[in-house]
Design a protein around this motif. Sequence first.
Motif, PDB file in Angstrom:
ATOM      1  N   SER A  44     -14.025  10.250  11.961  1.00  0.00           N
ATOM      2  CA  SER A  44     -13.869   9.865  13.195  1.00  0.00           C
ATOM      3  C   SER A  44     -13.522  11.369  14.130  1.00  0.00           C
ATOM      4  CB  SER A  44     -12.697   9.039  13.631  1.00  0.00           C
ATOM      5  OG  SER A  44     -11.597   9.720  13.291  1.00  0.00           O
ATOM      6  N   ARG A  45     -13.840  11.142  15.505  1.00  0.00           N
ATOM      7  CA  ARG A  45     -13.737  12.453  16.128  1.00  0.00           C
ATOM      8  C   ARG A  45     -12.261  12.623  16.590  1.00  0.00           C
ATOM      9  NH1 ARG A  45     -19.350  12.723  19.331  1.00  0.00           N
ATOM     10  NH2 ARG A  45     -18.285  14.515  20.141  1.00  0.00           N
ATOM     11  N   GLN A  46     -11.742  12.988  17.731  1.00  0.00           N
ATOM     12  CA  GLN A  46     -10.698  13.480  18.110  1.00  0.00           C
ATOM     13  C   GLN A  46      -9.719  12.100  17.955  1.00  0.00           C
ATOM     14  OE1 GLN A  46      -9.428  15.012  21.879  1.00  0.00           O
ATOM     15  NE2 GLN A  46      -7.256  15.455  21.043  1.00  0.00           N
ATOM     16  N   PHE A  47     -10.133  10.837  18.410  1.00  0.00           N
ATOM     17  CA  PHE A  47      -9.684   9.516  18.224  1.00  0.00           C
ATOM     18  C   PHE A  47     -10.431   8.683  17.522  1.00  0.00           C
ATOM     19  CE2 PHE A  47      -7.641  11.524  22.268  1.00  0.00           C
ATOM     20  CZ  PHE A  47      -6.588  11.672  21.877  1.00  0.00           C
ATOM     21  N   ASN A  48      -9.689   7.821  16.793  1.00  0.00           N
ATOM     22  CA  ASN A  48     -10.742   6.866  15.835  1.00  0.00           C
ATOM     23  C   ASN A  48     -10.628   5.582  16.744  1.00  0.00           C
ATOM     24  OD1 ASN A  48      -8.373   5.216  15.368  1.00  0.00           O
ATOM     25  ND2 ASN A  48      -7.958   6.588  13.562  1.00  0.00           N
ATOM     26  N   PHE A  49     -11.310   4.686  16.406  1.00  0.00           N
ATOM     27  CA  PHE A  49     -11.688   3.356  16.946  1.00  0.00           C
ATOM     28  C   PHE A  49     -10.133   2.722  17.492  1.00  0.00           C
ATOM     29  CE2 PHE A  49     -13.206  -1.028  17.931  1.00  0.00           C
ATOM     30  CZ  PHE A  49     -13.663  -0.588  19.222  1.00  0.00           C
ATOM     31  N   GLY A  50      -9.486   2.740  16.207  1.00  0.00           N
ATOM     32  CA  GLY A  50      -8.123   1.985  16.308  1.00  0.00           C
ATOM     33  C   GLY A  50      -7.130   2.756  17.578  1.00  0.00           C
ATOM     34  N   GLU A  51      -7.155   3.947  17.565  1.00  0.00           N
ATOM     35  CA  GLU A  51      -6.318   4.669  18.731  1.00  0.00           C
ATOM     36  C   GLU A  51      -6.791   4.330  20.074  1.00  0.00           C
ATOM     37  OE1 GLU A  51      -4.981   8.859  16.350  1.00  0.00           O
ATOM     38  OE2 GLU A  51      -7.124   8.360  16.426  1.00  0.00           O
ATOM     39  N   ASP A  94       3.534  15.164  13.166  1.00  0.00           N
ATOM     40  CA  ASP A  94       3.576  16.371  13.442  1.00  0.00           C
ATOM     41  C   ASP A  94       2.768  16.547  14.648  1.00  0.00           C
ATOM     42  OD1 ASP A  94       4.756  16.788  11.254  1.00  0.00           O
ATOM     43  OD2 ASP A  94       3.124  17.815  10.065  1.00  0.00           O
ATOM     44  N   SER A  95       1.963  15.866  15.010  1.00  0.00           N
ATOM     45  CA  SER A  95       0.769  16.114  16.122  1.00  0.00           C
ATOM     46  C   SER A  95       1.672  15.863  17.290  1.00  0.00           C
ATOM     47  CB  SER A  95      -0.163  15.237  16.147  1.00  0.00           C
ATOM     48  OG  SER A  95       0.087  13.768  16.289  1.00  0.00           O
ATOM     49  N   MET A  96       2.808  15.065  17.320  1.00  0.00           N
ATOM     50  CA  MET A  96       3.530  14.809  18.547  1.00  0.00           C
ATOM     51  C   MET A  96       4.839  15.386  18.604  1.00  0.00           C
ATOM     52  SD  MET A  96       2.763  13.115  20.835  1.00  0.00           S
ATOM     53  CE  MET A  96       1.050  12.322  21.431  1.00  0.00           C
ATOM     54  N   LEU A  97       5.374  16.147  17.314  1.00  0.00           N
ATOM     55  CA  LEU A  97       6.568  16.917  17.564  1.00  0.00           C
ATOM     56  C   LEU A  97       6.151  18.295  17.780  1.00  0.00           C
ATOM     57  CD1 LEU A  97       8.926  15.154  14.915  1.00  0.00           C
ATOM     58  CD2 LEU A  97       8.821  14.741  17.261  1.00  0.00           C
ATOM     59  N   LYS A  98       5.011  18.758  16.866  1.00  0.00           N
ATOM     60  CA  LYS A  98       4.894  20.159  17.069  1.00  0.00           C
ATOM     61  C   LYS A  98       3.636  20.574  17.723  1.00  0.00           C
ATOM     62  CE  LYS A  98       6.990  20.478  12.355  1.00  0.00           C
ATOM     63  NZ  LYS A  98       6.541  20.459  10.993  1.00  0.00           N
ATOM     64  N   GLY A  99       2.771  19.353  17.888  1.00  0.00           N
ATOM     65  CA  GLY A  99       1.494  19.501  18.595  1.00  0.00           C
ATOM     66  C   GLY A  99       0.412  20.019  17.698  1.00  0.00           C
ATOM     67  N   GLU A 100       0.761  20.318  16.424  1.00  0.00           N
ATOM     68  CA  GLU A 100      -0.174  20.848  15.704  1.00  0.00           C
ATOM     69  C   GLU A 100       0.034  19.988  14.212  1.00  0.00           C
ATOM     70  OE1 GLU A 100       0.829  24.866  14.584  1.00  0.00           O
ATOM     71  OE2 GLU A 100       0.007  25.558  16.472  1.00  0.00           O
ATOM     72  N   VAL A 101      -1.309  19.932  13.547  1.00  0.00           N
ATOM     73  CA  VAL A 101      -1.434  19.156  12.435  1.00  0.00           C
ATOM     74  C   VAL A 101      -1.981  19.973  11.375  1.00  0.00           C
ATOM     75  CG1 VAL A 101      -1.689  16.670  13.600  1.00  0.00           C
ATOM     76  CG2 VAL A 101      -3.801  18.255  13.343  1.00  0.00           C
ATOM     77  N   ARG A 121       0.656  -1.271   0.100  1.00  0.00           N
ATOM     78  CA  ARG A 121       0.047  -0.127  -0.169  1.00  0.00           C
ATOM     79  C   ARG A 121       0.849   1.225   0.034  1.00  0.00           C
ATOM     80  NH1 ARG A 121      -5.317   2.307   2.434  1.00  0.00           N
ATOM     81  NH2 ARG A 121      -4.321   3.908   1.535  1.00  0.00           N
ATOM     82  N   GLY A 122       2.043   1.130   0.658  1.00  0.00           N
ATOM     83  CA  GLY A 122       2.921   2.439   0.802  1.00  0.00           C
ATOM     84  C   GLY A 122       2.142   3.202   1.774  1.00  0.00           C
ATOM     85  N   PRO A 123       3.102   4.323   2.054  1.00  0.00           N
ATOM     86  CA  PRO A 123       2.382   5.384   3.099  1.00  0.00           C
ATOM     87  C   PRO A 123       1.183   5.913   2.648  1.00  0.00           C
ATOM     88  CG  PRO A 123       4.434   6.433   1.664  1.00  0.00           C
ATOM     89  CD  PRO A 123       4.387   4.882   1.452  1.00  0.00           C
ATOM     90  N   MET A 124       0.321   6.118   3.481  1.00  0.00           N
ATOM     91  CA  MET A 124      -0.897   6.914   3.388  1.00  0.00           C
ATOM     92  C   MET A 124      -0.763   8.613   3.277  1.00  0.00           C
ATOM     93  SD  MET A 124      -3.803   5.292   5.629  1.00  0.00           S
ATOM     94  CE  MET A 124      -3.389   3.912   6.654  1.00  0.00           C
ATOM     95  N   ILE A 164       3.874   2.616  16.049  1.00  0.00           N
ATOM     96  CA  ILE A 164       4.704   3.573  15.493  1.00  0.00           C
ATOM     97  C   ILE A 164       4.902   3.828  13.931  1.00  0.00           C
ATOM     98  CG2 ILE A 164       7.354   3.661  15.242  1.00  0.00           C
ATOM     99  CD1 ILE A 164       7.759   2.025  18.012  1.00  0.00           C
ATOM    100  N   TYR A 165       4.650   2.577  13.216  1.00  0.00           N
ATOM    101  CA  TYR A 165       4.224   2.649  11.976  1.00  0.00           C
ATOM    102  C   TYR A 165       3.426   3.781  11.560  1.00  0.00           C
ATOM    103  CZ  TYR A 165       3.118   1.280   7.169  1.00  0.00           C
ATOM    104  OH  TYR A 165       2.547   1.264   6.084  1.00  0.00           O
ATOM    105  N   ILE A 166       2.057   3.580  12.073  1.00  0.00           N
ATOM    106  CA  ILE A 166       1.208   4.501  11.443  1.00  0.00           C
ATOM    107  C   ILE A 166       1.408   6.037  11.863  1.00  0.00           C
ATOM    108  CG2 ILE A 166      -0.697   4.804  13.293  1.00  0.00           C
ATOM    109  CD1 ILE A 166      -2.155   3.768  10.574  1.00  0.00           C
ATOM    110  N   GLY A 167       2.254   6.119  13.000  1.00  0.00           N
ATOM    111  CA  GLY A 167       2.734   7.361  13.465  1.00  0.00           C
ATOM    112  C   GLY A 167       3.646   8.045  12.711  1.00  0.00           C
ATOM    113  N   THR A 168       4.507   7.389  11.928  1.00  0.00           N
ATOM    114  CA  THR A 168       5.746   7.929  11.347  1.00  0.00           C
ATOM    115  C   THR A 168       5.629   7.696   9.835  1.00  0.00           C
ATOM    116  OG1 THR A 168       6.908   5.678  11.748  1.00  0.00           O
ATOM    117  CG2 THR A 168       7.434   7.697  13.277  1.00  0.00           C
TER     118      THR A 168
END
Lengths: 426, 350, 214
Positions: free
Chosen positions: B235-242, B309-316, B121-124, B297-301
């Motif tokens: 989804s709202r702030q967090f999706n079901f997977g999260e 961005d959400s975890m490094l800068k706090g903004e997306v 699939r490659g990166p989303m 980690i995979y989906i976050g990077t």
Amino acid sequence: MSNITETAVEKFLEHTDSEAASFFEACVKCGQCAEACHFHLATGDPRQTPIYKLRPMERAYKRDKAPFSSLKKMLGLAPKPVTEAELKEWEELVYDSCNMCGRCTLACPMGIDIAGTIRKMREGYSAAGLVPEGLQRSAEFVKKTSSPMGVTIKALKAQIAHQEKATGIKIEVDKKGADYMCTFSSMEIMGYPEVLGAYAKLFKRAGLSWTISSVAYEATNVGVQIGSAPMAKEILERVVDAAEALNVKYVISPECGHAYGAIRWAGPNLMGRQFKFEVVHIIEVIDKLRREGRIPAGKKDDRRMTLHDPCQIIRRGGLLKEPRKLLNESCSDFVEMKYAGLSNFCCGGGGGVSANPRADELKTKAFSLKAEQLNGVEGLEAVVVPCGNCRAVFEDGFDEYELDFEVLGLSELVAGTLAGDDQKQG
Amino acid sequence: MQNQIHSFRNFLSLGILMLMFAAFVAPVAAQSVLPPGNAVNLDDGIEEGPSNALGNLSDTEIWDIFRGGNPRDILAPTIEGQVMTTTGQQWRVIREQYILKYLGWAPLIVIGILAVFYLIRGPMKIAAGRSGKTIPRFSLSARVAHWFMAAIFIILGLTGLVILLGRVVIAPYLGLEANSVLTSAALQGHNLFGPLFIFALIWLFIKFVRGNFFQWVDLKWIFKLGGFFGGHVSSRQFNFGEKIWFWMVILVGIVISITGIIMLFPSLVEDVRWLQLSTILHAVGAVGLIAVAFGHIYIGTIGMEGSIDSMLKGEVDENWAKEHHDLWYEEVTGKSATEETEAPAKEEIS
Amino acid sequence: MSFLEFVQGPMFIFAATVFVLGALWRLVGIIKIGRKKDISPPKASAAAGFIKGNLRHFWPRGIFAKRTMVHIVGGYGFHLGLFALIFFGAYHIDFLNERILGFSWPAMPRWAFLMVSGIAFAGLIILWVRRISDPVMRLISDKDDHIGSWLTFLVMLSGCFALEQAHDILRAIHMLLVNIWLLYFPFSRLMHGFTFFLSRGSSGATYGRKGIDL
């Protein structure tokens, strides 16, 4: 290396004394200063972090002057040299984004005086000719008229005549042997000439012998704002020479932030000698006269008032308690705003920013914090702002944020609430 | 009878102590291994064992008395008079035959699946590209809480894996000596950082619990399999997977914390079977978390553009928010997630 | 000579010497740059301001701490913790006593040592993770900041790994990292451990002579 870079770096290094060096050496890049800077708080922009604004100077020091710098250079471990592009990129941060208000020092765990170091960094910028247009224009005005706003002696005399009429008190110009010589900021002379009348009333009541010099009425010093010691010295010389020619004992620095620091603290160092007179701030004079019982307080102003703390007078000038004592004696409903005193926010226009139209938008943004502070005081009616420059910034800001408070100077407030004057005052 | 058992117990423990002593002394003599700083000196007080320790009972009778109880039920209450359970043997079997043999493969299998998924699939990507405008997602304190947990998790994960799998993964290749050194180091590290995990867990819970409860929109996510195989999921702030990941960390984390405390302070429990159960739950829970963490980690990077961005800068990026958390985007901005974001104004101070 | 003997013998002596001389050289170097004498008439004592500035900046002003409270707590935890570990850990006191000082003082009990280690580790990790996740700190940090944090972390971690005292090699690795840390210190930002008093003092003195009550 271009000429501009060479000059700037040379000046950076020259002005990095052991004090600035200890600041560069001690900084651990913790970012606390950002939490104190109104420009950062208002924009949320990381580039507005105070210590970041010093980066080119810090780099120059670490490359060429710091202990072990030659060893590191030999090993290829020294930081890269400063480039012209970088200097130009930083020009805005150095001139538009710093009021030299010194609030960051309070937040800094290392106590780094970033404001004072920005002042030194501007020496490099002004020597290299990298100065915002607005400040350059002010400097040209000063050369011609001694006033950054181009206020001539003729204009001043007209204002004096006006105030003499309003108060019925004679204001003597160039009176030799007077005890006190008063100076003013152009902003006061043109925008708030009531200050002249207030001085006249206060000093007459106290029986003070005072005068105004026709050649050295201007207290502000654009050289200090631009960051040019030679220019600052030249401007200062006028006042010092005039005061010593008139043989006065004291020179009074007006309700203006940087003017006080320029003559009181930087002055003798710029001139390379001590003065034959003493420099006092108008707030100090009024406070002293009040303590001596020479200007007793009368009926208090009953409006709800608060006090803005001009940075160079309070945080960096040390006159923290005097204005508060005077306000409490002149106003029955004096309330402090949030952060009042040493940690008060700058108006956003100090350090030459208000003379620099390019910075207008940023300045207005920064004022939002001041507006928030004022709105936080319930039922506020008036704000005392003992600095002509702050006052003008306040009035601009009030338009922008649709605020409706009266702004007044401290001398006017005290002069308007003297004992025995009740019937004359509204 | 009681007396006889008692004296046998003395004899047995003495024997075990001597064995332990020999186990410690022999390597010291042979190698450069020192006794641990807190080891007890057993040189003194060693006497001959009592005579006639076996009494007059037959071997079978003695062993029956010692064992007692149902040997298959590890959690059965201690039976009066019973001095030995066979659960230790079962524990050993579970550990050696199942945990050591198979558990370690779980993270590797997850990594393999992710690699295959990435290749296919490659990166989303952010479909609409980056808008250049950002909206705040995580506060600084939330980010620090997250990364604090991440750091503690990595340290505990690495040291824990050495302790658990050193015997089968390290010893055969680097030798027993090296494994001994590594395990000693890992054990000390694991014990010291363990309590910090509890602190990190509580902190993480406080910072992230809001928005992590079940919402009806999560049902859609489940039916669409999270959109991993195409299709848009709201989804709202967090999706079901999260949310699953969050609650897995919290719940499994609690189990790991409790079992960890039991192992760190064995005197807290009276029954040795709690300790045996703890080691098993601790290992299975932890390795399970490690395995799923790779997915996180995979989906976050590299797996999803713009997530980090959400975890490094706090903004997306606004477009990221619209595509992955559209309902949250609408809540935060008050704008519709289907409208296009205009490019940021140039004069804005960047 | 075994590796352990080397790292806690000659190499340690060398590293410690570089540390002391390097740090002194740098401090003297900074002071030697000198500054023009301030001839404006002072309102109060600059020397008192120097001391006051140093003391005042030990404690943060609450109004700036809102967003970064965690950072400040972490900072205290790490620095106080590290100080206690270095100077009140039994192994460290023994080492200093045997190798350098020749005298000792009471140590923390082992449980306190472990607890303080936990606090110091937590603090250091918090400081560093903010460095990577706060745009302000990301912008202003450079390599030196990260190397300093990591080196200190590794020194502490290797010390923690050697706690069982069962393997010489673990102790040797800890000592090796200590030596590297000592060698790196005087040339890096770790020097803030010594330069802070100059910096706080300089601005404190300036404020002091102006009569500003910080």
